[in-house]
Structures are given as C-alpha cells and as structure tokens.
Design an enzyme around this catalytic site. Structure first.
Site, short mmCIF file in Angstrom:
data_model
loop_
_atom_site.label_atom_id
_atom_site.label_comp_id
_atom_site.label_asym_id
_atom_site.label_seq_id
_atom_site.Cartn_x
_atom_site.Cartn_y
_atom_site.Cartn_z
N LEU A 21 0.64 -1.25 0.06
CA LEU A 21 0.10 0.23 -0.17
C LEU A 21 1.32 1.52 -0.24
CD1 LEU A 21 -3.37 -0.29 2.00
CD2 LEU A 21 -3.26 0.41 -0.44
N ASP A 40 10.47 2.73 6.55
CA ASP A 40 10.20 1.43 6.45
C ASP A 40 11.72 1.15 7.09
OD1 ASP A 40 7.97 -0.47 4.04
OD2 ASP A 40 9.81 -0.93 6.22
N GLY A 78 3.05 1.52 8.77
CA GLY A 78 4.26 0.26 8.60
C GLY A 78 4.08 -0.99 9.99
N GLY A 79 5.02 -1.36 9.60
CA GLY A 79 4.63 -2.88 11.19
C GLY A 79 3.94 -4.29 9.79
N VAL A 80 3.92 -5.03 10.89
CA VAL A 80 3.40 -6.35 10.05
C VAL A 80 2.16 -6.14 9.81
CG1 VAL A 80 2.66 -8.65 10.90
CG2 VAL A 80 4.76 -7.61 11.29
N TYR A 142 -2.44 -11.13 14.52
CA TYR A 142 -2.11 -9.74 13.95
C TYR A 142 -3.29 -8.75 14.31
CZ TYR A 142 -2.88 -7.28 9.49
OH TYR A 142 -3.15 -6.04 9.08
N SER A 171 -9.42 -5.01 2.27
CA SER A 171 -8.42 -5.53 0.98
C SER A 171 -8.96 -4.26 -0.15
CB SER A 171 -9.51 -6.63 0.20
OG SER A 171 -10.11 -7.94 1.16
N ARG A 180 -15.15 -13.14 -1.19
CA ARG A 180 -14.79 -12.53 0.53
C ARG A 180 -14.71 -11.05 -0.31
NH1 ARG A 180 -10.52 -11.22 2.66
NH2 ARG A 180 -11.17 -9.78 4.96
C1 15L Z 1 -4.65 -7.27 5.91
O1 15L Z 1 -4.96 -6.53 7.11
C2 15L Z 1 -3.59 -7.78 4.83
O2 15L Z 1 -2.74 -6.04 5.13
C3 15L Z 1 -4.04 -7.40 3.88
O3 15L Z 1 -2.63 -7.86 3.12
C4 15L Z 1 -5.41 -8.18 2.87
O4 15L Z 1 -5.21 -9.53 3.22
C5 15L Z 1 -7.06 -8.03 3.64
O5 15L Z 1 -6.47 -8.11 5.06
C6 15L Z 1 -7.61 -9.07 3.95
O6 15L Z 1 -8.39 -9.06 4.78
O7 15L Z 1 -8.01 -9.24 2.68
#
Ligand code: 15L
Length: 271
Positions: A21, A40, A78-80, A142, A171, A180
């Site tokens: 993103l 980053d 930023g982040g996972v 997460y 998404s 979905r």
């Molecule tokens: C998210 O939080 C993820 O960062 C992204 O990669 C997508 O998978 C998205 O959700 C999702 O739910 O489609």
C-alpha cells in the site's frame, strides 16, 4: 481524485512506504504536502523531488523520535500486515505503536491516520453487518495487535489530545481476488480518498472507520463514522460475475468461507 486539495501539509510522514500500500500511496500523498517523509525498516531506494527517506525500526524508540521530528501528520502503514508468529508482531505492532505514539506526543504531531485492519473483527460471520462500535473479535495475533493499536490511539486522544483515525482496511488491491473480497474490496482511488478524508476531517478525536469501496454486499456499516466524510466512488460489482464464475461454490462448513476474516481465521501457529 477530487480536483480541490482541501489542505496542504508542510511535512507528512508515510511509514511502511516500501510495502504494497505504501508504494501505491507514495505518489498520491505527495500531492498533498510540501515534503513527504518516507520510512520503512529496509532500504527501498532514493528520495525523489519533494521527498525524504528515513529508515527506521519501529521497535527502536530512538529511531521513532528522530523520524517524527518536524512532522505535521502521519499515515502509519508500517508494521506487520499479515498473520505471523507473535514475536515480530509484538516488536512492530505493539512496541512499535507505543514508540510511534510517544514520539508523536513529544513532537506535538497533530494527527495520525492508522492503518488498522478488518481482522480486528474477523470472527464475525459474513451474514452479520457490524459497525465500528461493535466489540472486537480479532481473528489472530495480527488482528489482536491492531485492536491494541486502536486502544492505544484512544488513550492518546483521551489523555494527550493526539487525534487518530483508525482505518479498518478491508482489501486494498487493484481488483477483488475472491468472493469475500467482493465485500471487503477497496480500490486504490478509494483508499486515497479515505486516507485524505481521515487526514483532513476537521474534528475526529479517535474515530474508527472500515475501509471499503461502495460495494453491493457488505459486512460493515460506516454510518457512525460519517463525520470523516469518506465518499467511496468505486464498487466491486463490476467484478462480481468473473469472481463468482471462478469460485462457483461456497462451503458453508468452512470457517474461512463463513467468517469475515476469510483465510486469516485459520492462519498462524498455536502449538
Ligand atoms: C489485511 O489486513 C492485510 O494486510 C492484507 O494483506 C489483506 O489480506 C486484507 O487484510 C484482507 O483482509 O483482505
């Protein structure tokens, strides 16, 4: 994007600039600021005109203190951003968030736009329509870390007057990849509209809003966040026939098909 730019920032910080993103938003956000500071945790190339590049490890307090200096507002991507083992999530999304907010408080940053996630509520069913005020139901570590981030944002608003808009992004891709995503999809243009609305809405305190386009069948009702002024202009409907033809059947006994979080609800290791 809308022809009138409502506000111009002197220096805007975009974290996670090298991610999926971040790369998409980098040229778009540059239009709304004099200087776009990009960050980053790994090298991702040189700064362009009107840009600054600063590498920073979110878990390192001193990096964040330097990163936030002289910044008006932050778009924190930023982040996972997927389900991972706990340790990297703890470092980037828990410790990193505290470091970001502490640095923002100390440097008197006005507002943070926080990339939260729909996975904060991933265990709701797809036949439920929820609002940002419904209780969280994270679908993994997460999603849980993003719920922590939202609570942290609330604390910093209540205690220090630092504003945040938490975007529970669905998404954000060029197009929906599966059934979905017909509900969760947000076009890149709508993502830009949402981030801009979150940066410029006059009064937000700590607001939470789901990030989706104007899709036909949705899981989320954003009316309580109408004050943010986000008006999506795209819809996943034009992709429906193709996506449904590719995926004609739904297994209603499969949690990844039933739950809003999709595949995330079974990802990760719990041994
Ligand atoms: C998210 O939080 C993820 O960062 C992204 O990669 C997508 O998978 C998205 O959700 C999702 O739910 O489609």
């Amino acid at each position: 994007m809308d022809p009138v730019t409502p506000l111009r920032f002197a220096r805007l910080l975009l974290t996670g600039a090298a991610g999926h993103l971040g790369r998409e938003l980098r040229p778009r956000l540059a239009r709304y600021c004099d200087v776009l500071r990009l960050s980053d945790h790994h090298a991702f190339g040189a700064a362009g005109p009107g840009e600054e590049v600063m590498l920073a490890e979110l878990a390192d307090k001193s990096h964040l203190l330097a990163l936030l200096e002289g910044v008006d507002a932050v778009v924190h991507l930023g982040g996972v951003s997927t389900e991972q083992p706990w340790e990297p999530i703890l470092a980037a999304n828990i410790v990193g968030m505290v470091n970001l907010y502490e640095a923002a408080r100390r440097h008197r940053v006005r507002r943070i736009v926080f990339a939260s996630s729909n996975h904060v509520t991933g265990f709701y069913r797809q036949d439920q329509v929820i609002t940002p005020r419904d209780p969280v139901r994270p679908d993994g570590f997460y999603g849980l870390s993003k719920a922590f981030g939202e609570n942290l944002a609330q604390l910093y608003w209540d205690r220090h007057g630092l504003e945040t808009v938490s975007l529970r992004i669905g998404s954000s891709y060029a197009e929906p990849k599966d059934r979905r995503m017909l509900s969760t999809w947000m076009s890149f243009d709508d993502t830009e509209r949402l981030v801009l609305a979150a940066l410029t809405a006059p009064i937000v305190g700590h607001s939470v809003i789901y990030g989706m386009s104007d899709n036909g069948r949705v899981f989320w009702d954003n009316r309580c966040a109408a004050h943010v002024g986000y008006r999506p202009q795209d819809s996943s409907e034009r992709f429906r026939a193709t996506v449904e033809a590719r995926q004609p059947r739904i297994d209603t006994t499969d949690p990844t098909a039933i739950c809003q979080g999709g595949a995330f609800v079974t990802q990760g290791r719990y041994d």
